[in-house]
Scaffold this active site. Structure first.
Site, PDB file in Angstrom:
ATOM      1  N   LYS A  52      -0.886  25.422  -3.420  1.00 13.63           N
ATOM      2  CA  LYS A  52      -1.938  25.706  -2.481  1.00 13.63           C
ATOM      3  C   LYS A  52      -2.439  27.007  -2.925  1.00 13.63           C
ATOM      4  O   LYS A  52      -1.654  27.956  -3.100  1.00 13.63           O
ATOM      5  CB  LYS A  52      -1.566  25.676  -1.119  1.00 13.63           C
ATOM      6  N   SER A 127      -4.693  22.656   6.947  1.00 14.23           N
ATOM      7  CA  SER A 127      -5.317  23.339   5.863  1.00 14.23           C
ATOM      8  C   SER A 127      -4.802  22.815   4.509  1.00 14.23           C
ATOM      9  O   SER A 127      -5.387  23.211   3.589  1.00 14.23           O
ATOM     10  CB  SER A 127      -5.438  24.720   6.026  1.00 14.23           C
ATOM     11  N   SER A 151      -0.339  23.221   9.266  1.00 13.26           N
ATOM     12  CA  SER A 151      -1.252  22.812   8.198  1.00 13.26           C
ATOM     13  C   SER A 151      -0.305  22.000   6.780  1.00 13.26           C
ATOM     14  O   SER A 151      -0.890  21.609   5.949  1.00 13.26           O
ATOM     15  CB  SER A 151      -1.609  24.008   7.381  1.00 13.26           C
TER      16      SER A 151
HETATM   17  N1  GLN Z   1      -5.446  23.872  12.090  1.00 15.56           N
HETATM   18  C1  GLN Z   1      -4.751  24.852  12.564  1.00 15.56           C
HETATM   19  C2  GLN Z   1      -5.659  26.244  12.508  1.00 15.56           C
HETATM   20  O1  GLN Z   1      -6.986  26.183  12.130  1.00 15.56           O
HETATM   21  C3  GLN Z   1      -3.430  25.443  11.810  1.00 15.56           C
HETATM   22  C4  GLN Z   1      -3.823  25.823  10.475  1.00 15.56           C
HETATM   23  C5  GLN Z   1      -2.473  26.112   9.635  1.00 15.56           C
HETATM   24  O2  GLN Z   1      -1.633  25.697  10.114  1.00 15.56           O
HETATM   25  N2  GLN Z   1      -2.693  27.081   8.616  1.00 15.56           N
HETATM   26  O3  GLN Z   1      -5.417  27.478  12.636  1.00 15.56           O
END
Ligand code: GLN
Length: 446
Positions: A52, A127, A151
């Site tokens: 990532k 994400s 995410s």
């Molecule tokens: N969707 C959540 C956010 O926007 C979690 C994102 C994540 O785990 N990095 O913060």
């Protein structure tokens, strides 16, 4: 490694999972590795892995899918990257994500929209959408993601692959670009539970470069996978199967529980009464921490710098105005507001207190049960564009994954059926540092 790049060439035009490829170096490394005697090769030796793009890689562009880091070439490797290299794995490239990991669909990336390989009109989740999509599309068998509020698990569910968010402190965060430091964890995304267990063992462990990494022995997870879960005590929170959860998702979890019973586990309903506060708590805490962490992107130290500015203050302002996308700006504003003198007690401090209550809910259930089981997401993958202009609906997507980060416990998402041809995920949550039991349960189900 050659075959990997061939596959990427074939499918990534459609899937768009990769932001940068490491082809020349990877092929060179592979050649060198051919010389290593077979008896010196571990189980992951020579295997391809995607990373990532918020995990720094020496000499390989790392952007967090943000314009503000365009052209940023790190001068060191994250601890997890060092560890996978020591295990003989070969870094194939960097994977697309929501900008600075803020989002649930990979649509907030500045660079491209990754598609769900099961249906190219749908999001891969986020994400870590690039990580999950690259594994689902057969581009790489292993990927690393990060999980602050879901995410790793949510994109794994949407793409029909296996994603593990380890216990907070299990894996070093050194070299993972910080979003919300008290919630962030790096974890593996793979095609099956066995591979996932192998990769977590490689990346886990205490690290002098991360004072929040924990000095807790790392088991050989894969060797513990025997399919025997007789007597496993499973708790099912009623809050996880109530309103807002699609009927197909509910049914897939009920079916999964029957499978567990058939394997000799016991299943009982429990309550996590503070679950309803998790989303609000998370968005205050995560945004507060993000507003502080993202202060370092000033146009001086990394990546993009605005041109034609009047003075130093103007350089900061222009760089940040032009470099950050809308979602990142929204979080910085929310977080700065929650932390400001007049609102700190009402928002930030209150959220910290509620976080403790949420954690205590989990501690209490784990006094009597080995794992908690529920869905990973309320629905299957949604269409690209469907939620992007509606932040609240987008945030609600993580209602089942966020409490786990607030509690700091480990959780895996594994495939557990389909809704109209789209994969669904089953979430298995464990006690602090008990990834072993989570893997054992997941393996027996799979
Ligand atoms: N969707 C959540 C956010 O926007 C979690 C994102 C994540 O785990 N990095 O913060």
């Amino acid at each position: 490694i050659n075959e990997t790049y061939k596959r990427i060439e074939e499918v990534d035009g459609d899937v768009q999972a990769f932001l940068a490829l490491n082809k020349e170096k990877a092929l060179e490394e592979a050649k060198e590795k051919d010389q290593v005697p077979v008896n010196e090769r571990g189980p992951l030796f020579g295997l391809p892995i995607g990373i990532k793009d918020n995990i720094v890689t020496e000499g390989l562009e790392t952007t967090c899918a943000s314009k503000i880091l365009e052209g940023f070439i790190p001068i060191y490797d994250a601890t997890v990257v060092k560890k996978i290299r020591e295990a003989g794995m070969i870094t194939i490239g960097k994977l697309n994500m929501d900008e600075f990991a803020m989002g649930s669909s990979t649509e907030t990336s500045y660079y491209k929209k990754t598609k769900n390989p099961w249906d190219l009109e749908r999001v891969p989740g986020g994400s870590s959408g690039g990580s999950a999509a690259s594994v689902a599309a057969g581009e790489v068998p292993f990927a690393l993601g990060t999980d602050t509020g879901g995410s790793i698990r949510q994109p794994a569910a949407f793409c029909g692959v296996v994603g593990m968010k380890p216990t907070y402190g299990r894996v070093s965060r050194f070299g993972a670009v910080a979003f919300a430091s008290s919630l962030d964890q790096i974890g593996p995304i793979t095609r099956n539970v066995y591979d996932n267990a192998l990769l977590l063992e490689v990346i886990a462990g205490v690290d002098p470069n991360d004072s929040t990494s924990a000095d807790v022995p790392v088991p050989n997870y894969a060797s513990k996978l025997d399919g025997d879960i007789k007597g496993l005590r499973i708790a099912v929170p009623k809050e996880f199967l109530s309103e807002g959860i699609d009927e197909s998702v509910r049914q897939s979890v009920l079916d999964a529980l029957e499978v567990f019973k058939g394997l000799g586990a016991t299943v009982e309903e429990v309550s996590l009464p503070h679950s309803k506060y998790a989303l609000a708590t998370y968005y205050i805490l995560a945004s507060s921490e993000a507003s502080s962490n993202l202060a370092r992107f000033d146009g001086i130290r990394y990546g993009f710098r605005a041109e034609g500015v009047k003075n130093l203050m103007d350089l900061y302002k222009q760089t940040r105005a032009q470099g950050f996308g809308d979602e990142v700006k929204r979080r910085i504003m929310l977080g700065t507001y929650s932390l400001s003198a007049g609102t700190y007690d009402a928002y930030y401090k209150k959220a910290q207190q509620v976080r403790t209550l949420i954690k205590q809910d989990y501690d209490k259930v784990f006094e009597d049960y080995d794992v908690i089981v529920g869905p990973t997401t309320p629905t299957a993958a949604f269409k690209i564009g469907e939620n992007i202009d509606d932040p609240l609906t987008m945030y609600a997507n993580d209602i089942l994954t966020i409490p786990i980060n607030l509690a700091g416990v480990p959780a895996i998402s594994i495939p557990c059926g389909f809704d109209n041809g789209l994969p669904l995920g089953l979430q298995i949550i464990g006690k602090h540092f008990d990834e072993e039991t989570v893997y054992r349960a997941a393996y027996a189900f799979e």
